[in-house]
Design an enzyme around this catalytic site. Structure first.
Site, PDB file in Angstrom:
ATOM      1  N   SER A 113      -9.949  -0.570   6.907  1.00 17.61           N
ATOM      2  CA  SER A 113      -9.343  -0.458   5.570  1.00 17.61           C
ATOM      3  C   SER A 113      -8.616  -1.674   5.037  1.00 17.61           C
ATOM      4  O   SER A 113      -8.219  -1.676   3.876  1.00 17.61           O
ATOM      5  CB  SER A 113      -8.403   0.738   5.521  1.00 17.61           C
ATOM      6  N   LYS A 172       0.854  -1.202   0.000  1.00 18.48           N
ATOM      7  CA  LYS A 172       0.000   0.000   0.000  1.00 18.48           C
ATOM      8  C   LYS A 172       0.885   1.245   0.000  1.00 18.48           C
ATOM      9  O   LYS A 172       1.906   1.287   0.703  1.00 18.48           O
ATOM     10  CB  LYS A 172      -0.905  -0.040   1.233  1.00 18.48           C
ATOM     11  N   SER A 211      -9.722   1.737   2.708  1.00 17.76           N
ATOM     12  CA  SER A 211      -8.832   2.437   1.815  1.00 17.76           C
ATOM     13  C   SER A 211      -7.787   1.568   1.121  1.00 17.76           C
ATOM     14  O   SER A 211      -7.215   2.001   0.120  1.00 17.76           O
ATOM     15  CB  SER A 211      -8.113   3.548   2.585  1.00 17.76           C
TER      16      SER A 211
HETATM   17  N1  GLN Z   1     -13.435   3.925   5.982  1.00 14.50           N
HETATM   18  C1  GLN Z   1     -12.780   4.372   7.166  1.00 14.50           C
HETATM   19  C2  GLN Z   1     -12.431   5.841   7.036  1.00 14.50           C
HETATM   20  O1  GLN Z   1     -12.807   6.395   6.089  1.00 14.50           O
HETATM   21  C3  GLN Z   1     -11.574   3.538   7.455  1.00 14.50           C
HETATM   22  C4  GLN Z   1     -10.316   4.014   6.849  1.00 14.50           C
HETATM   23  C5  GLN Z   1      -9.122   3.216   7.254  1.00 14.50           C
HETATM   24  O2  GLN Z   1      -9.233   2.185   7.909  1.00 14.50           O
HETATM   25  N2  GLN Z   1      -7.960   3.717   6.888  1.00 14.50           N
HETATM   26  O3  GLN Z   1     -11.798   6.416   7.871  1.00 14.50           O
END
Ligand code: GLN
Length: 490
Positions: free
Chosen positions: A178, A79, A154
């Site tokens: 994410s 990532k 994400s």
């Molecule tokens: N969807 C969540 C957010 O928007 C989780 C994001 C994440 O785990 N980085 O913050």
């Protein structure tokens, strides 16, 4: 079956037996990447020459009769919020467009001991803020099961690459879901380790009290191996646990007899997709038939988790993102004086969602509102932790959906941030409590979209989480299905 279709453990065996070479395997994965990347868009940076060079050096080792490590010569994706020395690391943000880290994240130095092949850097929502990769400043990643849909986020690039076959394994990060939610949307396995299990050194910070790096893989076996490769104490991360990481592959023994599984009523929320509920309940029945004891439990403060998360995470993000000022860090847009320079840089180089969270965070932390919002959210966080502590008096793991719906259409949610935030209901409580959780494929919606079963464990008990996931996985065959590009499974 093409090589890119196979999990790392099978490929490792083939390499050891010299039935394939690392160069053949890497060429196969790179060819798959060429064939799919236009439609999928999983990668922000691809490193074909470095990948081939690495594969060839592994082949030399094998030819010389040397032993190889589990991931040696096996291609994977990282990532793009994980620092890679000498390789651009953008966080999918324009503000880090030209950032080339001078050092490796600890997970990369650990992984390097296994000499894997790094195919490239995977797309994400800008600074990991989002659940669909639509917030990337560069491109939206498409779900390989149905390219009209999001891959989740994400870590959408990581999950899409593993699902499409343009990576055999990937690293993601999970602050509120994410790793697990994109794994669920893409029909792969994703694990968020206990907070402190894996070093955050070199992970570009989003919300430091919630962030964890973890594996995205084809199956649970690979997941345990990848966790082995990255877990353990790191003096460079003051929140890293001093506890020694066990050998997580000990969990791969296909036995859940007598295991107590809790089913939290609050996770089968109003508005949950009927196919998701059906698949998850069927998976739990399956675990029961394998000898587990299933009981209903309650996690009564779940309904406050989203509100608490969307105060705590933006508050930490607002603080962490202060460093991108155009002076000391990242891109710079000039101005007449330093204030204008900072204003220009931040307003032109951050995307809409990042700005929204910086504003929410600064508001929640400001004098006069701090007690009402930030402090209150921290108290709710304690209540949520307590819910889990109470539940784990009675059960060994908790089973739930990973996400309330399968992958939705690109563009469907992006105009309504609140609707998007509500999607995180099943995943954020674990981050607030610091607990480990895995998403493992458990079936398909009527439209042929993958669904994930989430298994949640006690702090530092990834072993029981993996054991449960493995027993379930071995009792069906969803993990053998590869994504069909461009049209969901019929
Ligand atoms: N969807 C969540 C957010 O928007 C989780 C994001 C994440 O785990 N980085 O913050």
């Amino acid at each position: 079956m093409a090589l890119y279709d196979k999990p790392a453990h099978e490929l490792h065996d083939l390499l050891v037996k010299r039935e394939i070479s690392a160069a053949d395997l890497t060429r196969d994965v790179l060819a798959r990447l060429d064939a799919t990347e236009k439609e999928v868009g999983a990668y922000l940076t691809v490193l074909p020459e470095a990948a081939m060079a690495q594969a060839e050096s592994v082949d030399k080792k094998i030819a010389a009769g040397e032993d190889i490590a589990f991931f040696e010569g096996i291609p994977g994706a990282v990532k793009d919020n994980i620092c890679t020395k000498g390789i651009r690391t953008t966080c999918a943000s324009k503000i880090l467009e030209n950032f080339v880290p001078p050092y490796d994240a600890t997970v990369m130095t650990r992984l390097a001991k296994e000499s894997p092949v790094i195919v490239g850097k995977a797309n994400l929502d800008e600074f990991a803020m989002g659940g669909s990769t639509e917030n990337s400043a560069y491109q939206t990643t498409h779900n390989p099961w149905d390219t009209a849909r999001v891959p989740g986020g994400s870590s959408g690039g990581s999950a899409a690459a593993v699902a499409a076959g343009s990576a055999v394994w990937a690293l993601g990060s999970d602050t509120g879901g994410s790793i697990r939610q994109p794994a669920s949307f893409c029909g792969v396995v994703g694990l968020k380790p206990t907070y402190g299990r894996v070093s955050r050194y070199g992970l570009v910070a989003y919300a430091s009290s919630l962030d964890q790096i973890g594996p995205v893989t084809r199956d649970v076996t690979d997941c345990a191996h990848l966790l082995n490769a990255i877990a353990g104490h790191d003096p460079m991360d003051s929140t890293s646990s001093p506890a020694e990481a066990p050998d997580f592959t000990a969990a791969l023994k296909n036995d859940v007899k007598g295991l107590r599984i809790g089913l939290p009523a609050e996770y089968f929320v109003k508005g949950i997709d009927a196919d998701v509920e059906k698949a998850v309940r069927a998976a739990i029945k399956q675990l029961e038939s394998l000898g587990a004891e299933v009981t209903e439990i309650s996690l009564p403060h779940t309904e406050y988790a989203i509100a608490a998360y969307y105060l705590i995470a933006p508050a930490e993000a607002a603080t962490n993102l202060e460093r991108y000022d155009g002076v000391s860090y990242g891109a710079r847009v000039d101005g007449a004086d330093v204030v204008e320079l900072m204003t220009n840089t931040r307003s032109q180089k951050f995307g809409a969602e990042v700005k929204r969270r910086i504003m929410i965070g600064n508001y929640a932390l400001s004098a006069g509102y701090y007690d009402a919002y930030y402090l209150k959210a921290l108290k709710v966080r304690t209540l949520i932790q307590q819910d889990f502590t109470d539940a784990f008096q009675k059960v060994d793991v908790i089973a739930a959906p990973t996400a309330p719906t399968p992958a939705y259409k690109i563009g469907e949610m992006i105009a309504d941030p609140l609707q998007m935030y509500l999607q995180d209901i099943c995943t954020v409580p674990l981050n607030l409590a610091g607990l480990p959780g895995i998403s493992v494929p458990c079936g398909y919606s009527a439209q042929g979209l993958p669904i994930g079963l989430q298994i949640i464990g006690r702090p530092f008990d990834e072993t029981t989480v993996l054991r449960t996931a493995y027993a379930y996985e071995q009792s069906q065959s969803f993990h053998n299905d590869m994504a069909r590009l461009g049209g969901a499974r019929a």
